[in-house]
Write a protein that holds these residues in place. Structure first.
Motif, short mmCIF file in Angstrom:
data_model
loop_
_atom_site.label_atom_id
_atom_site.label_comp_id
_atom_site.label_asym_id
_atom_site.label_seq_id
_atom_site.Cartn_x
_atom_site.Cartn_y
_atom_site.Cartn_z
N TRP A 1 -6.28 -33.35 32.90
CA TRP A 1 -7.71 -33.28 33.21
C TRP A 1 -8.15 -34.23 34.31
O TRP A 1 -9.09 -33.92 35.05
CB TRP A 1 -8.55 -33.50 31.95
N ASP A 2 -7.50 -35.37 34.49
CA ASP A 2 -7.92 -36.28 35.56
C ASP A 2 -7.69 -35.65 36.93
O ASP A 2 -8.58 -35.67 37.80
CB ASP A 2 -7.17 -37.61 35.45
N GLN B 1 -9.57 -31.99 41.66
CA GLN B 1 -9.38 -30.71 42.35
C GLN B 1 -10.64 -29.85 42.29
O GLN B 1 -11.02 -29.19 43.26
CB GLN B 1 -8.20 -29.97 41.73
N THR B 2 -11.30 -29.86 41.13
CA THR B 2 -12.53 -29.08 40.97
C THR B 2 -13.62 -29.59 41.91
O THR B 2 -14.30 -28.80 42.58
CB THR B 2 -13.02 -29.14 39.51
N LEU B 3 -13.78 -30.90 41.98
CA LEU B 3 -14.79 -31.47 42.87
C LEU B 3 -14.48 -31.14 44.33
O LEU B 3 -15.39 -30.80 45.11
CB LEU B 3 -14.89 -32.98 42.69
N ALA B 4 -13.21 -31.20 44.71
CA ALA B 4 -12.83 -30.86 46.09
C ALA B 4 -13.18 -29.42 46.41
O ALA B 4 -13.68 -29.11 47.51
CB ALA B 4 -11.34 -31.12 46.29
N VAL C 1 -21.72 -28.74 46.11
CA VAL C 1 -22.22 -30.11 46.00
C VAL C 1 -22.10 -30.78 47.35
O VAL C 1 -21.30 -30.36 48.20
CB VAL C 1 -21.43 -30.92 44.92
N PRO C 2 -22.89 -31.83 47.61
CA PRO C 2 -22.80 -32.54 48.90
C PRO C 2 -21.41 -33.13 49.12
O PRO C 2 -20.69 -33.46 48.17
CB PRO C 2 -23.85 -33.65 48.76
N ARG C 3 -21.06 -33.29 50.39
CA ARG C 3 -19.73 -33.79 50.75
C ARG C 3 -19.47 -35.21 50.25
O ARG C 3 -18.32 -35.60 50.07
CB ARG C 3 -19.56 -33.75 52.26
N ASP C 4 -20.53 -36.00 50.05
CA ASP C 4 -20.34 -37.38 49.63
C ASP C 4 -20.44 -37.54 48.11
O ASP C 4 -20.53 -38.66 47.60
CB ASP C 4 -21.35 -38.29 50.32
#
Length: 210
Positions: free
Chosen positions: A115-116, A121-124, A132-135
């Motif tokens: 999960w970590d 990977q999900t956020l990327a 979502v915003p790039r930052d």
């Protein structure tokens, strides 16, 4: 359905809070919040029925799709100009997470990284898709959730298998819903049908703990 009090969910009645007394002409499914996909607790209207014992490949989600497709076709043939309303509610992805073996095999090994790594990977992917915003930064891992690297090999294997079962059950249910929608397309009704698709429930079920 999950709107009938437990003490009214038997042939002892009353049936006031069953689907057929709350606006539905016909009901096929289960009353409680969850049921076994292989041996479900089924009702047709207010009569308990058994799944077909002669079908070794029986699974509830496929049965529900078959019944929904048949019911819509029947309505169309008998009263083609009358609008219909079908409330198609599977037990997936509530527990228990059941899926045919071929669908389980599709997800074998897909969650072995843990999960970590999957959170990263999900956020990327979300950043790349502009969701979502790039930052955007990941929130801290919840205190009650151990680091994947701290689990033993057996614990990792079990956790990955649980997620495989969840993903397979959800993918299979989605496929069956797709069959219902495809039947509307084939019959020429899709452009004149409002489809509201909601998938939520509890996410990955917490039975068994972390």
């Amino acid at each position: 359905w999950h709107l009938t009090p437990e003490w009214e969910s038997s042939q002892a009645a009353p049936f006031d809070h069953w689907p057929t007394q709350m606006g539905f002409n016909h009901f096929y499914g289960f009353l409680d919040g969850s049921t076994d996909q292989w041996a479900p607790s089924l009702f047709e209207n207010t009569t308990p029925i058994d799944p077909p014992a002669s079908d070794p490949n029986y699974i509830l989600d496929r049965d529900l799709a078959d019944r929904t497709i048949y019911w819509i076709r029947e309505q169309r043939q008998i009263a083609p100009d009358r609008p219909f309303f079908a409330y198609y509610a599977t037990g997936t992805a509530h527990s228990p997470h059941h899926a045919p073996k071929a669908w389980l095999d599709r997800f074998r090994g897909k969650f072995d990284q843990g999960w970590d790594a999957m959170r990263e990977q999900t956020l990327a992917r979300q950043k790349a898709a502009g969701i979502v915003p790039r930052d955007t930064r990941l929130t801290p891992r919840p205190a009650g959730l151990p680091a994947w690297s701290s689990l033993s090999a057996d614990e990792q294997r079990i956790a990955a298998r649980l997620m495989e079962a969840f993903a397979a059950s959800l993918a299979f249910a989605d496929n069956q819903i797709g069959r219902v929608i495809e039947s509307l397309r084939q019959s020429g009704q899709l452009d004149n049908t409002l489809v509201i698709y909601i998938q939520g429930d509890n996410g990955g079920s917490g039975e068994g703990g972390p």
